[in-house]
Design a protein around this motif. Structure first.
Motif, PDB file in Angstrom:
ATOM      1  N   GLU A 134       0.639  -1.126  -0.012  1.00  0.00           N
ATOM      2  CA  GLU A 134      -0.097  -0.170  -0.087  1.00  0.00           C
ATOM      3  C   GLU A 134       0.857   1.150  -0.188  1.00  0.00           C
ATOM      4  O   GLU A 134       0.595   2.224  -0.720  1.00  0.00           O
ATOM      5  CB  GLU A 134      -1.005   0.000   1.056  1.00  0.00           C
ATOM      6  CG  GLU A 134      -1.873   1.233   0.950  1.00  0.00           C
ATOM      7  CD  GLU A 134      -2.985   0.998   0.123  1.00  0.00           C
ATOM      8  OE1 GLU A 134      -3.590   2.166  -0.222  1.00  0.00           O
ATOM      9  OE2 GLU A 134      -2.983   0.202  -0.750  1.00  0.00           O
ATOM     10  N   ASP A 135       1.998   1.311   0.605  1.00  0.00           N
ATOM     11  CA  ASP A 135       2.870   2.155   0.625  1.00  0.00           C
ATOM     12  C   ASP A 135       3.577   2.522  -0.650  1.00  0.00           C
ATOM     13  O   ASP A 135       3.584   3.677  -1.192  1.00  0.00           O
ATOM     14  CB  ASP A 135       3.978   2.185   1.636  1.00  0.00           C
ATOM     15  CG  ASP A 135       3.715   2.388   2.949  1.00  0.00           C
ATOM     16  OD1 ASP A 135       2.348   2.846   3.438  1.00  0.00           O
ATOM     17  OD2 ASP A 135       4.524   2.440   3.910  1.00  0.00           O
ATOM     18  N   VAL A 136       3.743   1.471  -1.440  1.00  0.00           N
ATOM     19  CA  VAL A 136       4.224   1.593  -2.841  1.00  0.00           C
ATOM     20  C   VAL A 136       3.032   2.342  -3.858  1.00  0.00           C
ATOM     21  O   VAL A 136       3.282   3.212  -4.543  1.00  0.00           O
ATOM     22  CB  VAL A 136       4.618   0.213  -3.486  1.00  0.00           C
ATOM     23  CG1 VAL A 136       4.897   0.352  -4.989  1.00  0.00           C
ATOM     24  CG2 VAL A 136       5.947  -0.062  -2.454  1.00  0.00           C
ATOM     25  N   ARG A 137       1.865   1.927  -3.530  1.00  0.00           N
ATOM     26  CA  ARG A 137       0.785   2.465  -4.371  1.00  0.00           C
ATOM     27  C   ARG A 137       0.514   3.820  -3.747  1.00  0.00           C
ATOM     28  O   ARG A 137       0.672   4.733  -4.871  1.00  0.00           O
ATOM     29  CB  ARG A 137      -0.338   1.561  -3.977  1.00  0.00           C
ATOM     30  CG  ARG A 137      -0.425   0.476  -4.457  1.00  0.00           C
ATOM     31  CD  ARG A 137      -1.728  -0.401  -4.204  1.00  0.00           C
ATOM     32  NE  ARG A 137      -3.022   0.197  -4.767  1.00  0.00           N
ATOM     33  CZ  ARG A 137      -4.068   0.797  -4.343  1.00  0.00           C
ATOM     34  NH1 ARG A 137      -4.030   1.048  -2.931  1.00  0.00           N
ATOM     35  NH2 ARG A 137      -4.893   1.289  -5.063  1.00  0.00           N
ATOM     36  N   LEU A 138       0.847   4.183  -2.823  1.00  0.00           N
ATOM     37  CA  LEU A 138       0.619   5.654  -2.474  1.00  0.00           C
ATOM     38  C   LEU A 138       1.805   6.467  -3.025  1.00  0.00           C
ATOM     39  O   LEU A 138       1.502   7.753  -3.489  1.00  0.00           O
ATOM     40  CB  LEU A 138       0.562   6.005  -0.869  1.00  0.00           C
ATOM     41  CG  LEU A 138      -0.608   5.371  -0.150  1.00  0.00           C
ATOM     42  CD1 LEU A 138      -0.475   5.259   1.146  1.00  0.00           C
ATOM     43  CD2 LEU A 138      -1.829   5.969  -0.617  1.00  0.00           C
ATOM     44  N   ALA A 139       2.932   6.070  -3.024  1.00  0.00           N
ATOM     45  CA  ALA A 139       4.018   6.766  -3.481  1.00  0.00           C
ATOM     46  C   ALA A 139       3.940   6.761  -5.041  1.00  0.00           C
ATOM     47  O   ALA A 139       4.254   7.995  -5.455  1.00  0.00           O
ATOM     48  CB  ALA A 139       5.433   6.026  -3.214  1.00  0.00           C
ATOM     49  N   VAL A 140       3.521   5.857  -5.590  1.00  0.00           N
ATOM     50  CA  VAL A 140       3.218   5.868  -7.154  1.00  0.00           C
ATOM     51  C   VAL A 140       2.406   6.984  -7.585  1.00  0.00           C
ATOM     52  O   VAL A 140       2.579   7.736  -8.674  1.00  0.00           O
ATOM     53  CB  VAL A 140       3.133   4.584  -7.799  1.00  0.00           C
ATOM     54  CG1 VAL A 140       2.764   4.521  -9.312  1.00  0.00           C
ATOM     55  CG2 VAL A 140       4.489   3.634  -7.723  1.00  0.00           C
ATOM     56  N   ARG A 141       1.192   6.773  -6.835  1.00  0.00           N
ATOM     57  CA  ARG A 141       0.154   7.893  -7.135  1.00  0.00           C
ATOM     58  C   ARG A 141       0.670   9.216  -6.715  1.00  0.00           C
ATOM     59  O   ARG A 141       0.362  10.194  -7.514  1.00  0.00           O
ATOM     60  CB  ARG A 141      -0.935   7.547  -6.237  1.00  0.00           C
ATOM     61  CG  ARG A 141      -1.747   6.141  -6.918  1.00  0.00           C
ATOM     62  CD  ARG A 141      -3.157   5.968  -6.167  1.00  0.00           C
ATOM     63  NE  ARG A 141      -3.822   4.594  -6.780  1.00  0.00           N
ATOM     64  CZ  ARG A 141      -4.946   4.182  -6.499  1.00  0.00           C
ATOM     65  NH1 ARG A 141      -5.402   4.696  -5.351  1.00  0.00           N
ATOM     66  NH2 ARG A 141      -5.195   3.223  -6.980  1.00  0.00           N
ATOM     67  N   TYR A 142       1.386   9.346  -5.885  1.00  0.00           N
ATOM     68  CA  TYR A 142       1.690  10.742  -5.391  1.00  0.00           C
ATOM     69  C   TYR A 142       2.956  11.319  -6.744  1.00  0.00           C
ATOM     70  O   TYR A 142       2.611  12.346  -6.947  1.00  0.00           O
ATOM     71  CB  TYR A 142       2.640  10.688  -4.117  1.00  0.00           C
ATOM     72  CG  TYR A 142       3.143  11.787  -3.972  1.00  0.00           C
ATOM     73  CD1 TYR A 142       2.478  13.026  -2.738  1.00  0.00           C
ATOM     74  CD2 TYR A 142       4.438  12.269  -3.968  1.00  0.00           C
ATOM     75  CE1 TYR A 142       3.271  14.168  -2.647  1.00  0.00           C
ATOM     76  CE2 TYR A 142       5.282  13.647  -3.830  1.00  0.00           C
ATOM     77  CZ  TYR A 142       4.527  14.416  -2.982  1.00  0.00           C
ATOM     78  OH  TYR A 142       5.080  15.616  -2.785  1.00  0.00           O
ATOM     79  N   ALA A 143       3.596  10.392  -7.112  1.00  0.00           N
ATOM     80  CA  ALA A 143       4.539  10.781  -8.146  1.00  0.00           C
ATOM     81  C   ALA A 143       3.822  10.978  -9.425  1.00  0.00           C
ATOM     82  O   ALA A 143       4.021  12.238 -10.181  1.00  0.00           O
ATOM     83  CB  ALA A 143       5.316   9.661  -8.549  1.00  0.00           C
ATOM     84  N   ALA A 144       2.814  10.413  -9.666  1.00  0.00           N
ATOM     85  CA  ALA A 144       2.003  10.571 -10.835  1.00  0.00           C
ATOM     86  C   ALA A 144       1.505  12.068 -10.664  1.00  0.00           C
ATOM     87  O   ALA A 144       1.223  12.848 -11.742  1.00  0.00           O
ATOM     88  CB  ALA A 144       0.889   9.508 -11.200  1.00  0.00           C
TER      89      ALA A 144
END
Length: 499
Positions: free
Chosen positions: A51-61
């Protein structure tokens, strides 16, 4: 209007932590084994889970940032200034299923953890020379292991890839994927960093509890004859014999065994999946070359496999160039020694790995690992420091040019410290493979978010906008400063190799 996630909101949602330059933990999050240069992200996320990876990728996008990923940092080749760095180190766990002879490893897992867990069941993974290397990065680049001529590349035996794609969604991809991701499964095994942040892998284990292996160290005066004999010897050995030779200038320091201190040595490394008796016969021509400064060849448990190469674990500055050779020509040893043999001005470690056998055979489930017709790979490691940085880089490149007439391309498995690797990505893949990867990149990461790697830019389809980062440094786009500088399951081995 969609509200953009702030850094504070991101940090509050994580199980792990998010840090920025100047924050406590930032230096640790961006640092790995490679210290010739470091990532310099705007935000570093130490991911506690998927879930942390998902949040980080979405933040970057949302912010138009590039995404870089790091676990151990052995293979750093495209550091980013700006953007988001996802540090997967905290995601370190492994599960072994002895019934199916498989293991699942999370993104931050190192091979030493898998080796120990598998050994409890008399099994072993297709790990490489250093148990300290991360499982995911090694495998996605192909994974040239200690027993590779017997079993093939580590990527050939991946069963499932768990990842977060550029849309921030979690996917679990297999060769039997009925969700339209079979092509993605093909691409991940060989070019995986281009298509998402891999959070875990499931892969085959093998019934190898013990094997015949170790190293033979020869003194400086024997280097020419040892190298030439090794070249000829590799033309005769069976598929179960995997090996390499390293030409190493060793410092005169207490950490080096006394017989080797201050010497330039030839180190022959052996990993044989056969009987001790036949192994002894195969190694006899090497022993006949002369006295060894040190020798530790014999039957060993796979848990001791890291002692064969005995690579240093501490962080260090290094640069690595390589060339996949269709032929190990008789002219190569002399040409290499003229450049970086004993007495050379630039510190350089030269290594030749014997390929072929299982490495040359197509895997049961096709993947993007190329140059399978190579007989050997030449690897050169230099230490770029201070004013000698450019000299060290040029030396490594010059050595690989000695095999240019027989070069097929380069190996992602030995891509370390090559800042501009993305600009030469075509050298790592056959033309048809590269074009297929680029087409898939356009589908799965059209904005080229995942470009801090051996980057394959998205193909430009009719009417498509230019791919971000194409032809430029990995993190250059959207306000991010430029970087410095067949579907059958894999076949199983028989039990005959168990010792």
């Amino acid at each position: 209007m969609t509200r953009t996630t702030s850094f504070q909101t991101l940090a509050a949602r994580l199980d792990g932590v998010a840090v920025r330059p100047g924050d406590a933990g930032y230096e640790e999050a961006r640092s790995g084994v490679q210290r010739a240069y470091l990532h310099e992200p705007s935000v570093a996320v130490r991911a506690g889970g998927v879930e942390d990876v998902r949040l980080a990728v979405r933040y970057a996008a949302e912010h138009g940032h590039a995404v870089a990923v790091q676990a151990t940092g052995h293979g750093l080749n495209a550091p980013t200034e700006g953007g988001v760095l996802i540090d997967t180190t905290p995601m370190a766990s492994v599960r072994v299923d002895p019934a199916s002879r498989t293991a699942w490893a999370a993104a931050g897992t190192r091979w030493e953890q898998v080796i120990a867990a598998a050994a409890e069941h008399g099994l072993a993974p297709l790990s490489g020379s250093s148990p300290d290397v991360g499982v995911v990065g090694y495998t996605l680049s192909g994974g040239l292991g200690l027993l590779s001529r017997t079993f093939g590349f580590a990527a050939d035996h991946v069963r499932r890839v768990d990842l977060v794609t550029a849309d921030g969604e979690f996917r679990s991809v297999t060769p039997d994927d009925d969700g339209g991701h079979r092509d993605l499964f093909w691409a991940l095994r060989g070019a995986g960093g281009n298509f998402g942040v891999v959070t875990g892998l499931e892969f085959d284990l093998f019934p190898v509890a013990r094997f015949y292996g170790g190293g033979l160290y020869f003194d400086t005066d024997l280097i020419p004859s040892v190298l030439e004999t090794y070249r000829e010897w590799t033309e005769t050995v069976p598929d179960r014999m995997s090996s390499s030779i390293g030409l190493i200038p060793l410092p005169d320091v207490p950490a080096v065994p006394a017989p080797l201190r201050g010497r330039h040595v030839a180190h022959v490394r052996i990993a044989y999946a056969g009987t001790v008796e036949s192994g002894e016969e195969l190694v006899a021509p090497l022993r006949a070359l002369g006295p060894r400064l040190v020798e530790n060849v014999g039957e060993m448990p796979y848990t001791a496999s890291g002692t064969i190469h005995n690579e240093p674990k501490q962080p260090r500055n290094f640069y690595c160039a390589n060339a996949m050779m269709g032929k190990f020509d008789a002219s190569v040893p002399g040409a290499v020694l003229d450049l970086v043999g004993p007495g050379a001005d630039v510190f350089a470690v030269v290594q030749f790995n014997h390929l072929g056998a299982a490495l040359a055979r197509p895997p049961a489930t096709p993947n993007a690992v190329d140059h399978r017709d190579a007989s050997h790979v030449l690897r050169v490691v230099t230490l770029p420091q201070g004013p000698d940085r450019d000299v060290a880089h040029e030396t490594a490149r010059t050595v690989t040019e000695t095999v240019a007439p027989w070069a097929l391309g380069r190996s992602p498995s030995f891509l370390q410290g090559e800042r501009d690797a993305g600009a030469q990505a075509r050298e790592y893949y056959a033309p048809a493979t590269f074009d297929r990867l680029a087409a898939l990149k356009a589908v799965h990461d059209p904005e080229n978010m995942f470009r801090c790697n051996l980057n394959v830019p998205p193909a430009k389809g009719e009417g498509a906008s230019p791919a971000k980062g194409e032809g430029a440094s990995p993190a250059k786009a959207e306000g991010v400063p430029p970087a410095k500088g067949g579907d059958a399951p894999p076949s199983r081995p028989g039990k005959s190799i168990v010792m």
